[in-house]
Design a protein around this motif. Structure first.
Motif, PDB file in Angstrom:
ATOM      1  N   TRP A  51      -6.064  -3.248   7.439  1.00 25.20           N
ATOM      2  CA  TRP A  51      -6.121  -3.667   6.168  1.00 25.20           C
ATOM      3  C   TRP A  51      -4.708  -3.719   5.578  1.00 25.20           C
ATOM      4  O   TRP A  51      -3.991  -2.849   5.441  1.00 25.20           O
TER       5      TRP A  51
ATOM      6  N   THR B  19      -2.900  -4.053   1.938  1.00 26.11           N
ATOM      7  CA  THR B  19      -3.310  -3.823   0.285  1.00 26.11           C
ATOM      8  C   THR B  19      -2.110  -4.483  -0.326  1.00 26.11           C
ATOM      9  O   THR B  19      -0.827  -3.868  -0.078  1.00 26.11           O
TER      10      THR B  19
ATOM     11  N   PRO C  59      -9.364  -1.540  -5.604  1.00 24.14           N
ATOM     12  CA  PRO C  59      -9.173  -2.873  -5.025  1.00 24.14           C
ATOM     13  C   PRO C  59     -10.317  -3.886  -5.770  1.00 24.14           C
ATOM     14  O   PRO C  59     -11.443  -3.407  -5.973  1.00 24.14           O
TER      15      PRO C  59
ATOM     16  N   ALA D 105       0.830  -1.220  -0.013  1.00 23.83           N
ATOM     17  CA  ALA D 105      -0.130  -0.030  -0.067  1.00 23.83           C
ATOM     18  C   ALA D 105       0.925   1.087  -0.096  1.00 23.83           C
ATOM     19  O   ALA D 105       0.511   2.183  -0.414  1.00 23.83           O
TER      20      ALA D 105
ATOM     21  N   SER E  50      -5.255  -5.215  -7.626  1.00 22.82           N
ATOM     22  CA  SER E  50      -4.968  -5.224  -6.121  1.00 22.82           C
ATOM     23  C   SER E  50      -6.055  -5.490  -5.258  1.00 22.82           C
ATOM     24  O   SER E  50      -7.163  -5.795  -5.709  1.00 22.82           O
ATOM     25  N   SER E  51      -5.438  -6.270  -4.200  1.00 21.75           N
ATOM     26  CA  SER E  51      -6.426  -6.948  -3.299  1.00 21.75           C
ATOM     27  C   SER E  51      -6.164  -6.570  -2.078  1.00 21.75           C
ATOM     28  O   SER E  51      -5.095  -5.967  -1.843  1.00 21.75           O
ATOM     29  N   ARG E  52      -6.932  -6.916  -1.083  1.00 24.27           N
ATOM     30  CA  ARG E  52      -7.001  -6.390   0.509  1.00 24.27           C
ATOM     31  C   ARG E  52      -7.289  -7.508   1.315  1.00 24.27           C
ATOM     32  O   ARG E  52      -8.219  -8.663   0.825  1.00 24.27           O
ATOM     33  N   ARG E  53      -6.633  -7.694   2.523  1.00 26.78           N
ATOM     34  CA  ARG E  53      -6.896  -8.755   3.495  1.00 26.78           C
ATOM     35  C   ARG E  53      -6.634  -8.186   4.903  1.00 26.78           C
ATOM     36  O   ARG E  53      -5.954  -7.236   5.123  1.00 26.78           O
ATOM     37  N   GLN E  54      -7.181  -8.937   5.721  1.00 25.04           N
ATOM     38  CA  GLN E  54      -7.040  -8.666   7.166  1.00 25.04           C
ATOM     39  C   GLN E  54      -6.599  -9.732   8.043  1.00 25.04           C
ATOM     40  O   GLN E  54      -7.351 -10.423   8.731  1.00 25.04           O
TER      41      GLN E  54
END
Length: 426
Positions: A374, A376, A340, A306, A362-366
């Motif tokens: 988050w 990214t 995203p 990010a 792009s992708s997001r994860r937690q």
């Protein structure tokens, strides 16, 4: 053949690393040592970075040239460490209060970890000092550098003189004006070519005799096929390579080679293929670069977090990457961070006129759950195109400092390849 490990130095000290440290301790150049033992400097460089094996015969030659026994070079006996500690103690920084040399053996036996750290820091400092001296010498005495600088000044003087004649003499006969214009064109071309060669030469100053950064080591390892038999010289590079290797293995398990090839035969749309296989788009892109299937030959991959920092670089054929830590703000990779889960398709053209089709996602994860941050990650697949660049191609560069596009709206620092406005004097 796998390079021998030094059992006394810990599991991370490799034969190539010891060869390099011994050479640098003697202030010897790679080219000189390579010539003396009958191999090329490039091959010695690969050996020193633990990417090529060393035969018994070559080990004998290297040991003789570096004035050390083959056993000490390949096994790293305790005497080698004591000698290294003596070298550290002899540094002028010790001043009038040198350490207790008679207790070196006891210090090494009681505090092996601190001893290794002291030796490593001492060798690193010595390496940087030699590099600084070498750069200073080359800046003032290197014949190629002096000749190239003279060529640059000569071309600048010629351009300025011709321009002054055209400006100051008022009306000039058409015949002479055409000659002056032709001279300006030729001299400006000569200046451009010479300046670019000079920049490339200056950028190479730290290459000889200096280990690559961990990221560059890993990039070279990936370019060699991510062969686990290839030894990396630094702990950081080995750790990075281990993480990438695990990810590649997981990717191959989730999307085997044959499944990818069968899917691409049915539809070459990467996003549609990912949806049909119910797999993440970035995974499909990574597998394409890993496998290099027909129609994607020479494809490359860029991955950033990010913050925009590149975390993985696999260069596409013909796509020049800058030094690690630098990039072009216009790469579509960074646009994907703002959208995203949406795939973006762009054509780009480099400063050399090479065209590429790109797919950015792009992708997001937690990873820490609902209340965690988050994370990214953006991925860009680059596919080389044949022929001229499409009309909609976005002009991009490697990095501002070495990009000749003078009218770029995203420029964040002056380029050293183009003039920066009117100046007085030379």
């Amino acid at each position: 053949m796998t390079p021998a490990r030094d059992s006394g130095a810990g599991p991370n000290v490799l034969l190539g690393t010891r060869i390099r440290e011994r050479r640098m301790a003697q202030d010897r150049r790679q080219s000189d040592v390579a010539r003396a033992v009958g191999i090329s400097p490039a091959y010695l460089n690969l050996i020193e970075h633990n990417r090529r094996p060393v035969s018994a015969e070559l080990l004998e030659k290297l040991a003789a040239e570096l004035q050390i026994t083959p056993e000490e070079l390949s096994e790293g006996r305790e005497e080698v460490r004591i000698a290294a500690l003596r070298e550290a103690a002899a540094h002028p920084v010790a001043g009038d209060s040198p350490p207790e040399l008679e207790q070196l053996a006891e210090f090494l036996a009681r505090y092996p970890g601190w001893s290794e750290l002291l030796i490593a820091q001492s060798r690193r400092a010595a390496s940087l000092e030699r590099q600084l001296v070498d750069m200073s010498d080359r800046m003032t005495q290197d014949p190629y550098l002096l000749t190239t600088m003279h060529e640059v000044l000569s071309a600048v003087t010629s351009v300025r003189s011709t321009a002054a004649i055209l400006v100051e003499d008022g009306e000039v006969a058409p015949e002479w004006r055409d000659r002056f214009h032709a001279n300006l064109h030729q001299d400006s071309q000569r200046l451009s070519v010479t300046a670019q060669s000079l920049v490339a030469y200056l950028d190479s100053f730290e290459a000889e005799g200096t280990a690559a950064s961990p990221q560059e080591e890993v990039e070279a390892w990936l370019a060699d096929g991510a062969d686990p038999a290839i030894q990396l010289s630094s702990d950081a590079a080995r750790q990075m390579a281990a993480g990438i290797g695990q990810r590649l293995a997981r990717d191959r398990q989730m999307l085997p080679d044959q499944a990818l090839l069968d899917g691409l035969r049915a539809d070459r749309d990467v996003v549609a293929l990912a949806a049909r296989l119910d797999l993440p788009v970035d995974l499909v892109m990574r597998r394409i670069v890993d496998l290099q299937p027909e129609g994607f030959a020479g494809a490359g991959l860029l991955v950033c977090d990010a913050s925009g920092m590149l975390t993985l670089r696999r260069a596409a054929k013909g796509f020049a990457l800058p030094r690690p830590g630098d990039s072009c703000a216009l790469w579509p990779l960074f646009q994907a961070l703002a959208a995203p889960q949406v795939a973006l398709a762009h054509h780009v053209v480099t400063t050399e006129g090479r065209a590429f089709a790109t797919i950015s996602h792009s992708s997001r994860r937690q990873p820490l759950g609902l209340h965690g941050p988050w994370l990214t990650e953006a991925t860009m697949l680059m596919i080389p195109l044949d022929g001229p660049a499409p009309d909609d191609a976005l002009p991009v560069g490697p990095a501002c400092r070495i990009c000749p596009r003078s009218d770029c709206v995203a420029r964040r620092e002056p380029s050293i390849l183009v003039p920066q406005g009117p100046r007085t004097g030379l």
